[in-house]
Write an enzyme that holds these catalytic residues in place. Structure first.
Site, mmCIF file in Angstrom:
data_model
loop_
_atom_site.group_PDB
_atom_site.id
_atom_site.type_symbol
_atom_site.label_atom_id
_atom_site.label_comp_id
_atom_site.label_asym_id
_atom_site.label_seq_id
_atom_site.Cartn_x
_atom_site.Cartn_y
_atom_site.Cartn_z
ATOM 1 N N GLU A 17 11.133 -2.309 -4.417
ATOM 2 C CA GLU A 17 10.179 -1.846 -5.236
ATOM 3 C C GLU A 17 11.300 -1.701 -6.750
ATOM 4 O OE1 GLU A 17 7.480 1.758 -5.331
ATOM 5 O OE2 GLU A 17 9.013 2.426 -6.834
ATOM 6 N N HIS A 78 1.512 -2.350 -8.735
ATOM 7 C CA HIS A 78 0.925 -1.194 -8.644
ATOM 8 C C HIS A 78 -0.267 -1.026 -9.710
ATOM 9 C CE1 HIS A 78 4.610 1.100 -6.527
ATOM 10 N NE2 HIS A 78 4.765 -0.564 -6.451
ATOM 11 N N ASP A 110 -0.386 9.805 -10.433
ATOM 12 C CA ASP A 110 0.034 11.116 -10.682
ATOM 13 C C ASP A 110 -0.657 11.748 -11.649
ATOM 14 O OD1 ASP A 110 1.977 10.990 -8.586
ATOM 15 O OD2 ASP A 110 3.502 10.476 -10.005
ATOM 16 N N TYR A 144 1.999 9.362 3.080
ATOM 17 C CA TYR A 144 2.993 10.183 2.991
ATOM 18 C C TYR A 144 3.277 10.595 4.378
ATOM 19 C CZ TYR A 144 2.263 10.582 -2.095
ATOM 20 O OH TYR A 144 1.949 10.071 -3.445
ATOM 21 N N HIS A 148 0.886 14.376 1.463
ATOM 22 C CA HIS A 148 0.793 14.299 -0.179
ATOM 23 C C HIS A 148 0.621 15.815 -0.442
ATOM 24 C CE1 HIS A 148 -0.831 14.164 -3.903
ATOM 25 N NE2 HIS A 148 -0.790 12.883 -3.881
ATOM 26 N N GLU A 157 -5.076 14.960 5.589
ATOM 27 C CA GLU A 157 -4.259 13.791 5.305
ATOM 28 C C GLU A 157 -4.636 12.315 5.799
ATOM 29 O OE1 GLU A 157 -0.990 12.139 3.120
ATOM 30 O OE2 GLU A 157 -2.087 13.797 3.034
ATOM 31 N N LYS A 164 -9.091 5.394 3.296
ATOM 32 C CA LYS A 164 -8.455 4.249 2.447
ATOM 33 C C LYS A 164 -8.443 2.947 3.163
ATOM 34 C CE LYS A 164 -4.836 5.816 0.346
ATOM 35 N NZ LYS A 164 -3.527 6.193 0.040
ATOM 36 N N GLN A 211 17.888 13.333 -9.923
ATOM 37 C CA GLN A 211 16.562 12.443 -10.061
ATOM 38 C C GLN A 211 16.016 12.725 -8.502
ATOM 39 O OE1 GLN A 211 17.340 8.304 -8.981
ATOM 40 N NE2 GLN A 211 15.643 7.883 -10.405
#
Length: 286
Positions: A17, A78, A110, A144, A148, A157, A164, A211
Site C-alpha cells: 500500500e 481505495h 474515517d 479488522y 473495528h 463485527e 460486505k 505515528q
C-alpha cells in the site's frame, strides 16, 4: 487483471500500500518507492484515497495509472463513500472505468471533524451494492482482526463482514496488527462464519513511535509485550527503532508465510527504505 483471479489460480499474493503525495509535484518523487516495490513483482499495489475533495481523487487516479502503465503492476484504488453522495461516487467510478482501473478497495472512510458526512452511504457494503450492477470492478474490502473501533462486539463485527462479502467483496485485506495469533484466530472465525474469500493480513513496520501509536488508537490494535519492549527501549533512538521495527515486521511476515495464509499486504508508508528492507528479507521465501 482482476485481483480475484490471483487466488483462483491458488497463488499466494504479495502486495503493498502507498498513498498519493500531498502535492502534485511530488508524484514524480514516488518513483523511488515504486522502483523498489516493483523488484519483487507484487500482484498489486493499493493506493489510498482521502475524504472530501476531488484533488486527492485525481492524485490517487494519476498514481494508479502510473503503477499500471509505467510499472506494469495492477493497482487497487481505495474508494471511500461516507463523505460523498451517489452522483459523486458515480463520477469517480466512471473515471476509474475510463482509465482502465479494474480493482477497487471499497471503504466507508474515517469520520472527520473537518468534512461533513453525507447520507447516501453508511457502510462500504452500501458502496459495493450501488456500484456492482453497473461496473465490472473486482471489489476488495477491509477487515479488522481485533474488531473495528466502533464495533460493539465480535459477533456484530463478523455479521457486518459477512454482509460486505455477500454484497460482492471478493478479497479482504486486514488492518494492521502486531500479534499474529490475533490474526490466526480471526481467520478461523471468518471460516466458521462462512466468509469464504481470501483474507490477506496487513503488516505495518514500526519505524516511528508517535505515528504507530496514533494508528493503533485508530485501528484498535493491541500491543504484545515483545512489541511494547521495542517501543519502550528505542522510541527515543530513531535509527535503532527503525532496525528493531523492521526486524519485528519481518518476523511477523515470515511467521505468516509459513502458515496457511493466501498472501501478505505491506503498508509501506511511501518509504523506499522500508520497502527495500522487507524485499531483501523475504526475497527467497515468497
Amino acid at each position: 487483471m482482476k485481483i480475484s483471479e490471483v487466488y483462483k489460480n491458488k497463488k499466494r499474493s504479495l502486495s503493498f500500500e502507498i498513498f498519493p503525495p500531498k502535492k502534485d509535484a511530488q508524484l514524480d518523487n514516488i518513483d523511488d518507492t515504486l522502483d523498489v516495490l516493483s523488484e519483487l513483482h507484487p500482484d498489486f499495489i493499493s493506493v489510498t484515497f482521502g475524504a472530501g475533495g476531488s484533488s486527492n481523487c485525481n492524485r490517487t487516479i494519476e498514481l494508479a495509472k502510473k503503477i499500471k502503465y509505467k510499472y506494469g503492476i495492477e493497482p487497487v484504488v481505495h474508494l471511500t463513500c461516507l463523505h460523498y453522495d451517489k452522483a459523486e461516487i458515480e463520477e469517480f467510478a466512471r473515471v476509474l472505468k475510463a482509465e482502465g482501473i479494474e480493482n477497487v478497495l471499497a471503504l466507508r472512510g474515517d469520520k472527520s471533524d473537518k468534512v461533513m458526512a453525507k447520507d447516501d452511504f453508511k457502510h462500504s457494503s452500501d458502496l459495493i451494492r450501488f456500484l456492482k450492477p453497473n461496473y465490472d470492478f473486482c471489489f476488495l474490502g477491509a477487515c479488522y482482526p481485533e474488531c473495528h473501533p466502533e464495533s460493539p462486539n465480535r459477533v456484530s463485527e463478523l455479521k457486518c463482514l459477512k454482509s460486505k462479502v455477500d454484497a460482492g467483496a471478493e478479497v479482504l485485506i486486514s488492518q494492521l496488527f502486531f500479534d499474529n495469533d490475533a490474526f490466526f484466530h480471526f481467520d478461523e472465525e471468518c471460516k466458521i462464519a462462512d466468509i469464504d474469500v481470501p483474507v490477506i493480513p496487513g503488516v505495518m513496520p514500526v519505524i516511528n513511535a508517535t505515528q504507530i501509536k496514533r494508528m493503533i488508537s485508530m485501528c484498535n490494535a493491541t500491543f504484545p509485550e515483545r512489541f511494547e519492549r521495542i517501543i519502550r527501549r528505542y522510541e527515543d533512538n530513531k535509527e535503532a527503532l527503525f532496525d528493531a521495527g523492521m526486524s519485528y515486521a519481518l518476523s511477523q511476515i515470515i511467521d505468516l508465510l509459513v502458515s496457511d495464509i493466501p498472501g501478505i499486504h505491506l503498508y509501506t508508508m511511501n518509504n523506499p527504505a522500508v520497502a527495500r528492507r522487507i524485499c531483501e528479507g523475504i526475497r527467497n521465501i515468497v
